[in-house]
Design an enzyme around this catalytic site. Sequence first.
Site, short mmCIF file in Angstrom:
data_model
loop_
_atom_site.label_atom_id
_atom_site.label_comp_id
_atom_site.label_asym_id
_atom_site.label_seq_id
_atom_site.Cartn_x
_atom_site.Cartn_y
_atom_site.Cartn_z
N ALA A 220 0.90 -1.23 -0.05
CA ALA A 220 0.11 -0.06 -0.09
C ALA A 220 1.11 1.25 0.05
CB ALA A 220 -0.97 0.16 1.04
N PHE A 221 0.29 2.44 -0.50
CA PHE A 221 1.23 3.65 -0.44
C PHE A 221 1.94 4.17 0.72
CE2 PHE A 221 -0.49 7.28 1.43
CZ PHE A 221 -1.81 7.08 1.79
N LYS A 222 1.41 3.55 1.90
CA LYS A 222 2.12 4.06 3.03
C LYS A 222 3.50 3.75 3.47
CE LYS A 222 -2.11 4.93 5.54
NZ LYS A 222 -3.28 4.54 4.63
N ASP A 223 3.84 2.56 2.31
CA ASP A 223 5.33 2.28 2.39
C ASP A 223 6.18 3.52 1.95
OD1 ASP A 223 5.19 -0.72 3.43
OD2 ASP A 223 4.47 -0.74 1.37
N MET B 17 6.73 5.57 5.19
CA MET B 17 7.25 4.62 6.56
C MET B 17 8.62 4.19 6.33
SD MET B 17 5.31 4.41 8.97
CE MET B 17 3.47 4.74 9.45
#
Length: 466
Positions: free
Chosen positions: A110-113, A116
Amino acid sequence: MKYISTRGGCSAVDFEGALLAGLAPDGGLYMPESWPQISPQDARRIGQLPYAQAAAEILSLFAGESFTIDELSTMAADAYGTFTDDRVAPLVKLGPEDWMLELFHGPTLAFKDFAMQILGRLFDAALERSDRRLTIIAATSGDTGSAAIEALKSCARVNVVVLHPEGRVSAVQQRMMTSVIAPNVMNIAIKGSFDDCQAIVKTLFADDAFVRDVRLSGVNSINWARLAAQTVYYFTAWAQIADGDEAVNFVVPTGNFGDVFAGYAAKRMGLPIAKLGVAANANDILHRAIAHGDYTPSSVKPTASPSMDIQVASNFERLLFEAKNRDANALRETMESFANNKGMKIDEETLAAIREDFVSDAVSMEETLSEIARHHKETGALIDPHTAVGRAAAIRFRESGALSGKIVTLSTAHPAKFPEAVKDATGETPALPDFYADLFDRPEKMEYALAEPQAVKTLISDAFAN
Ligand SMILES: *Cc1c(COP(=O)(O)O)cnc(C)c1O
């Protein structure tokens, strides 16, 4: 580069200070004192660099003295080296003026990588310099938790504690979190809802002695460094499709208003963006706010796009600060009245300022599933439900004339992270990438707790206090 609070009640800090603090001590959110400027020519040059180099250049504009360009280049190369596609954020053409920006090739799909992976490295470097340790705590409805664990599991100076509502995250999301077995990682399944998890986190942060004992900090999307990292793919996408300094539209599936606010930041930095399309699911508070000036939360409705099942979008405060010409006093009054009245009407002047940059729409669950089916029929490809909310809104924006010209829709998750909805819509089960082929055979480790702050405190203290 200095960072000021949207509520004006504390002194400015540098990038490292904003990174380690997350929330400002006066309860506001940190914002850059002024927007770094990039000319369209530089935007094109930077946007055409390999992704990690583009990220290092853009982050160095935000980092000021806190990190050198060499440090940032090394961290960005490591962070984006974990992605499985060399282009990191590939752009897929869907039609003459339509594209999809794939942001799901990172380690947790997901784009949160994007944020993060770099955040973990920034934390480690900052803590190393000051010889400190931190315990990061996060409540998750699924994607933030797995991205945080994956990014922080090998940080020498960080413990990471993730609270998820027991049985209410998807099986893939749960496994991605609980199959990471490392001494500094703790998963806690809470007998309750996501809201209960968030309430516990809030209570722990209000407990000064506990915060000191375990050196508590947070990584939710109010952290400025996350938004700074997310501005980068707007630049790389724009540089691939814009003629000259042509302005392009972006449509963003939105929950906490972080990702779309990163697009707004890119625009303020000088990137030619026409409009940003806010695509909400049935939890439509942001659409009501932008279309009608009605920012009033109702109760959270569970949908097929759970990472957007949010009522109070923390980062919206940053936009209100900008739309009120950075008048911190006016904003503080607005936020206090919002808290007291459990809602607010946005005044016409502020609304007009917001509408210069944003359009909005809300997409029902039925429309989401039919967009997954339509997209599959038309292109043969499977998309995840969050992406489908974005695409359905983008199609409507074009039909209604709200947006015209080039439109890039952000694709925020891999379809295999939400296989149930994709199967419901198309009859097909999307396959996990090879590196997760054995996900359901891996051992799991998690703690269980009642939805009570004391139970969680005890678990954390026993594991991580001095
Ligand atoms: C977090 C998330 C969103 C919403 O992003 P915000 O920054 O909270 O607006 C959308 N899609 C997916 C897959 C997510 O994980």
